[in-house]
Write a protein that holds these residues in place. Sequence first.
Motif, PDB file in Angstrom:
ATOM      1  N   UNK A  35       0.842  -1.204   0.000  1.00 12.22           N
ATOM      2  CA  UNK A  35       0.000   0.000   0.000  1.00 12.22           C
ATOM      3  C   UNK A  35       0.875   1.252   0.000  1.00 12.22           C
ATOM      4  N   UNK A  36       1.903   1.257   0.851  1.00 15.30           N
ATOM      5  CA  UNK A  36       2.805   2.413   0.913  1.00 15.30           C
ATOM      6  C   UNK A  36       3.519   2.656  -0.402  1.00 15.30           C
ATOM      7  N   UNK A  37       4.002   1.595  -1.006  1.00 16.77           N
ATOM      8  CA  UNK A  37       4.717   1.730  -2.279  1.00 16.77           C
ATOM      9  C   UNK A  37       3.768   2.222  -3.364  1.00 16.77           C
ATOM     10  N   UNK A  38       2.557   1.708  -3.387  1.00 15.22           N
ATOM     11  CA  UNK A  38       1.571   2.138  -4.386  1.00 15.22           C
ATOM     12  C   UNK A  38       1.223   3.610  -4.205  1.00 15.22           C
ATOM     13  N   UNK A  39       1.019   4.028  -2.974  1.00 12.72           N
ATOM     14  CA  UNK A  39       0.689   5.435  -2.718  1.00 12.72           C
ATOM     15  C   UNK A  39       1.846   6.359  -3.087  1.00 12.72           C
ATOM     16  N   UNK A  40       3.053   5.993  -2.673  1.00 13.38           N
ATOM     17  CA  UNK A  40       4.216   6.810  -3.018  1.00 13.38           C
ATOM     18  C   UNK A  40       4.393   6.896  -4.530  1.00 13.38           C
ATOM     19  N   UNK A  98      11.439  -6.234 -11.856  1.00 12.51           N
ATOM     20  CA  UNK A  98      10.103  -6.817 -12.065  1.00 12.51           C
ATOM     21  C   UNK A  98       9.030  -5.741 -12.104  1.00 12.51           C
ATOM     22  N   UNK A  99       9.042  -4.837 -11.117  1.00 16.13           N
ATOM     23  CA  UNK A  99       7.984  -3.827 -11.061  1.00 16.13           C
ATOM     24  C   UNK A  99       8.111  -2.815 -12.203  1.00 16.13           C
ATOM     25  N   UNK A 100       9.333  -2.399 -12.519  1.00 16.22           N
ATOM     26  CA  UNK A 100       9.510  -1.465 -13.643  1.00 16.22           C
ATOM     27  C   UNK A 100       9.116  -2.127 -14.952  1.00 16.22           C
ATOM     28  N   UNK A 117      -3.993   3.982 -12.990  1.00 17.72           N
ATOM     29  CA  UNK A 117      -4.009   2.700 -13.701  1.00 17.72           C
ATOM     30  C   UNK A 117      -2.650   2.021 -13.609  1.00 17.72           C
ATOM     31  N   UNK A 118      -1.583   2.800 -13.732  1.00 12.40           N
ATOM     32  CA  UNK A 118      -0.236   2.238 -13.583  1.00 12.40           C
ATOM     33  C   UNK A 118      -0.059   1.644 -12.188  1.00 12.40           C
ATOM     34  N   UNK A 119      -0.574   2.338 -11.192  1.00 15.79           N
ATOM     35  CA  UNK A 119      -0.462   1.873  -9.811  1.00 15.79           C
ATOM     36  C   UNK A 119      -1.194   0.555  -9.624  1.00 15.79           C
ATOM     37  N   UNK A 120      -2.323   0.401 -10.280  1.00 12.44           N
ATOM     38  CA  UNK A 120      -3.069  -0.860 -10.202  1.00 12.44           C
ATOM     39  C   UNK A 120      -2.291  -2.021 -10.815  1.00 12.44           C
ATOM     40  N   UNK A 125       2.448  -6.616  -8.906  1.00 13.18           N
ATOM     41  CA  UNK A 125       3.855  -6.952  -9.172  1.00 13.18           C
ATOM     42  C   UNK A 125       4.669  -6.820  -7.889  1.00 13.18           C
ATOM     43  N   UNK A 126       4.402  -5.780  -7.120  1.00 10.07           N
ATOM     44  CA  UNK A 126       5.102  -5.601  -5.851  1.00 10.07           C
ATOM     45  C   UNK A 126       4.712  -6.700  -4.865  1.00 10.07           C
ATOM     46  N   UNK A 127       3.445  -7.103  -4.861  1.00 12.29           N
ATOM     47  CA  UNK A 127       3.001  -8.185  -3.975  1.00 12.29           C
ATOM     48  C   UNK A 127       3.720  -9.492  -4.326  1.00 12.29           C
ATOM     49  N   UNK A 128       3.904  -9.762  -5.608  1.00 17.55           N
ATOM     50  CA  UNK A 128       4.648 -10.955  -6.038  1.00 17.55           C
ATOM     51  C   UNK A 128       6.086 -10.890  -5.535  1.00 17.55           C
ATOM     52  N   UNK A 129       6.699  -9.742  -5.673  1.00 21.86           N
ATOM     53  CA  UNK A 129       8.071  -9.564  -5.197  1.00 21.86           C
ATOM     54  C   UNK A 129       8.137  -9.747  -3.680  1.00 21.86           C
ATOM     55  N   UNK A 130       7.087  -9.341  -2.984  1.00 25.40           N
ATOM     56  CA  UNK A 130       7.052  -9.494  -1.529  1.00 25.40           C
ATOM     57  C   UNK A 130       7.086 -10.960  -1.125  1.00 25.40           C
ATOM     58  N   UNK A 131       6.413 -11.808  -1.858  1.00 23.60           N
ATOM     59  CA  UNK A 131       6.443 -13.249  -1.569  1.00 23.60           C
ATOM     60  C   UNK A 131       7.864 -13.789  -1.785  1.00 23.60           C
ATOM     61  N   UNK A 132       8.494 -13.396  -2.867  1.00 28.89           N
ATOM     62  CA  UNK A 132       9.876 -13.811  -3.129  1.00 28.89           C
ATOM     63  C   UNK A 132      10.788 -13.290  -2.019  1.00 28.89           C
TER      64      UNK A 132
END
Length: 147
Positions: A35-40, A98-100, A117-120, A125-132
């Motif tokens: 959430x923080x990364x998406x908002x920023x 990955x996110x870029x 839309x980009x944030x969505x 993608x960030x959530x996937x990276x979080x699991x890794x």
Amino acid sequence: MRRFRARHNASARPGRSALTSEVGWFVVIGVASTVGQALLYWVMRHWSPPVLANLASLLVVTVLNTEANRRLTFRGSPVRAVQAHLAAGGLFVLAYVITSGAVLLFRHYRPTASPAAETLVLAPAFALVTVVRFIVLRLVVFRRRNR
């Protein structure tokens, strides 16, 4: 037989509860980080190109995420802050690629897309990276050594 079962269950619980606690904290920190990364990203995207907004937002969130995981998820680990953050640097590079890539690919197909839309696209993608990140942090950086 009853003694063996009681001993076996008692010894199995600490490992399971430790993993459950780690996963619980990691989910809380991961959701907050996403959430923080998406908002920023969304805020910065209004005056920065996608790759710079992603770099800055990801850098801030990665530092905070690593420290929160070091203190809460993997508390009691002998890994020092500097070691944890250096190891997270490699994860940062992976996350950035990955996110870029996800955002740039989306922009390629939707060049007039809004920052929202980009944030969505960026959030999953960030959530996937979080699991890794959890897997690497748990198995490599903060692994518990049996003595």
